[in-house]
Design a protein around this motif. Structure first.
Motif, PDB file in Angstrom:
ATOM      1  N   THR A   1       1.715   9.748   5.881  1.00  0.00           N
ATOM      2  CA  THR A   1       1.846  10.121   4.468  1.00  0.00           C
ATOM      3  C   THR A   1       1.934   8.913   3.557  1.00  0.00           C
ATOM      4  OG1 THR A   1       4.255  10.375   4.681  1.00  0.00           O
ATOM      5  CG2 THR A   1       2.883  12.352   4.979  1.00  0.00           C
TER       6      THR A   1
ATOM      7  N   GLN B   1      -3.980  11.138  -8.026  1.00  0.00           N
ATOM      8  CA  GLN B   1      -3.647  12.118  -7.010  1.00  0.00           C
ATOM      9  C   GLN B   1      -4.880  12.344  -6.146  1.00  0.00           C
ATOM     10  OE1 GLN B   1      -2.030  15.591  -8.984  1.00  0.00           O
ATOM     11  NE2 GLN B   1      -0.006  14.936  -8.313  1.00  0.00           N
TER      12      GLN B   1
ATOM     13  N   LYS C   1      11.302  16.936   4.451  1.00  0.00           N
ATOM     14  CA  LYS C   1      11.123  17.486   3.109  1.00  0.00           C
ATOM     15  C   LYS C   1      12.460  17.552   2.384  1.00  0.00           C
ATOM     16  CE  LYS C   1       9.587  21.533   0.569  1.00  0.00           C
ATOM     17  NZ  LYS C   1       9.120  22.912   0.648  1.00  0.00           N
TER      18      LYS C   1
ATOM     19  N   LYS D   1      -0.981  19.301  -4.828  1.00  0.00           N
ATOM     20  CA  LYS D   1      -0.399  20.458  -4.147  1.00  0.00           C
ATOM     21  C   LYS D   1      -1.235  21.684  -4.441  1.00  0.00           C
ATOM     22  CE  LYS D   1       4.260  18.674  -4.063  1.00  0.00           C
ATOM     23  NZ  LYS D   1       5.633  18.843  -4.487  1.00  0.00           N
ATOM     24  N   PRO D   2      -1.336  22.606  -3.576  1.00  0.00           N
ATOM     25  CA  PRO D   2      -0.657  22.690  -2.286  1.00  0.00           C
ATOM     26  C   PRO D   2      -1.419  21.949  -1.188  1.00  0.00           C
ATOM     27  CG  PRO D   2      -1.889  24.699  -2.668  1.00  0.00           C
ATOM     28  CD  PRO D   2      -2.078  23.831  -3.890  1.00  0.00           C
ATOM     29  N   TYR D   3      -0.654  21.413  -0.253  1.00  0.00           N
ATOM     30  CA  TYR D   3      -1.219  20.852   0.971  1.00  0.00           C
ATOM     31  C   TYR D   3      -0.288  21.224   2.115  1.00  0.00           C
ATOM     32  CZ  TYR D   3       2.097  16.929   0.429  1.00  0.00           C
ATOM     33  OH  TYR D   3       3.227  16.163   0.274  1.00  0.00           O
ATOM     34  N   SER D   4      -0.805  21.145   3.326  1.00  0.00           N
ATOM     35  CA  SER D   4      -0.059  21.614   4.493  1.00  0.00           C
ATOM     36  C   SER D   4      -0.047  20.580   5.603  1.00  0.00           C
ATOM     37  CB  SER D   4      -0.697  22.884   5.063  1.00  0.00           C
ATOM     38  OG  SER D   4      -0.716  23.905   4.119  1.00  0.00           O
TER      39      SER D   4
ATOM     40  N   MET E   1       3.459  22.370   1.472  1.00  0.00           N
ATOM     41  CA  MET E   1       4.028  21.645   0.332  1.00  0.00           C
ATOM     42  C   MET E   1       3.412  22.221  -0.929  1.00  0.00           C
ATOM     43  SD  MET E   1       6.179  19.518   1.559  1.00  0.00           S
ATOM     44  CE  MET E   1       6.508  18.567   0.089  1.00  0.00           C
ATOM     45  N   ASP E   2       4.215  23.008  -1.633  1.00  0.00           N
ATOM     46  CA  ASP E   2       3.773  23.640  -2.864  1.00  0.00           C
ATOM     47  C   ASP E   2       5.013  23.924  -3.690  1.00  0.00           C
ATOM     48  OD1 ASP E   2       2.420  24.948  -4.868  1.00  0.00           O
ATOM     49  OD2 ASP E   2       1.714  26.591  -3.616  1.00  0.00           O
ATOM     50  N   ASP E   3       4.898  23.762  -4.974  1.00  0.00           N
ATOM     51  CA  ASP E   3       6.043  23.979  -5.839  1.00  0.00           C
ATOM     52  C   ASP E   3       6.380  25.455  -5.983  1.00  0.00           C
ATOM     53  OD1 ASP E   3       6.257  21.251  -6.268  1.00  0.00           O
ATOM     54  OD2 ASP E   3       4.914  21.310  -7.995  1.00  0.00           O
TER      55      ASP E   3
END
Length: 147
Positions: free
Chosen positions: A19, A28, A87, A99-102, A119-121
């Motif tokens: 990461t 981004q 996280k 986002k989103p990403y996994s 990973m998403d708000d």
């Protein structure tokens, strides 16, 4: 599957290494998934991006010694726990990926076995464990409501 604290730290550092390639960038980056591929024969964990570029790689001796039949299930639990801890610590807060990403566990053919962390708000993944008994609870609630 039990692994030593040093192996757990090695896994965490490997994920961090992957990461970090997307950390503190001015722009981004569009990455849909981080693909984590575990191999029980060699004990290797390799992390790829969407373009199959290797982002990080490590080897765990405990994985080569594992003789159970549910290796992928055990690795899924281990990695999911680790990613959720990371996280919670804010490890992924400065990753500049849209986002989103996994984080997904994949097999040798890069087919998805399990989604480990989204990973998403606005979205929360609900595990099967959390959903156990939900039908009965909702039926009971509805029954009491209609009485």
């Amino acid at each position: 599957m039990k692994i030593s604290q040093s192996s757990f730290t090695l896994l965490e550092n490997t994920i961090r290494e992957a990461t970090d390639k997307y950390r503190n960038s001015c722009e981004q980056t569009i990455v849909t998934d981080f693909h984590l591929q575990a191999n029980s024969n060699s004990g290797e964990l390799t992390i790829y991006n969407d373009d199959d570029e290797v982002l990080a790689h490590t080897t765990l001796e405990e994985w080569t010694a594992y003789d159970g039949e549910n290796f992928n299930d055990e690795v899924e639990r281990l990695l999911s726990t680790l990613l959720n801890e990371m996280k919670s610590k804010g490890t992924f807060d400065e990753v500049t990926v849209l986002k989103p990403y996994s984080f997904v566990l994949v097999d040798d053919e890069k087919e998805t076995l399990a989604e480990l962390l989204l990973m998403d708000d606005d979205t929360l993944l609900v595990s099967d464990e959390l959903l156990k008994g939900l039908d009965e609870e909702l039926d009971e609630f509805l029954r009491k409501l209609l009485e």
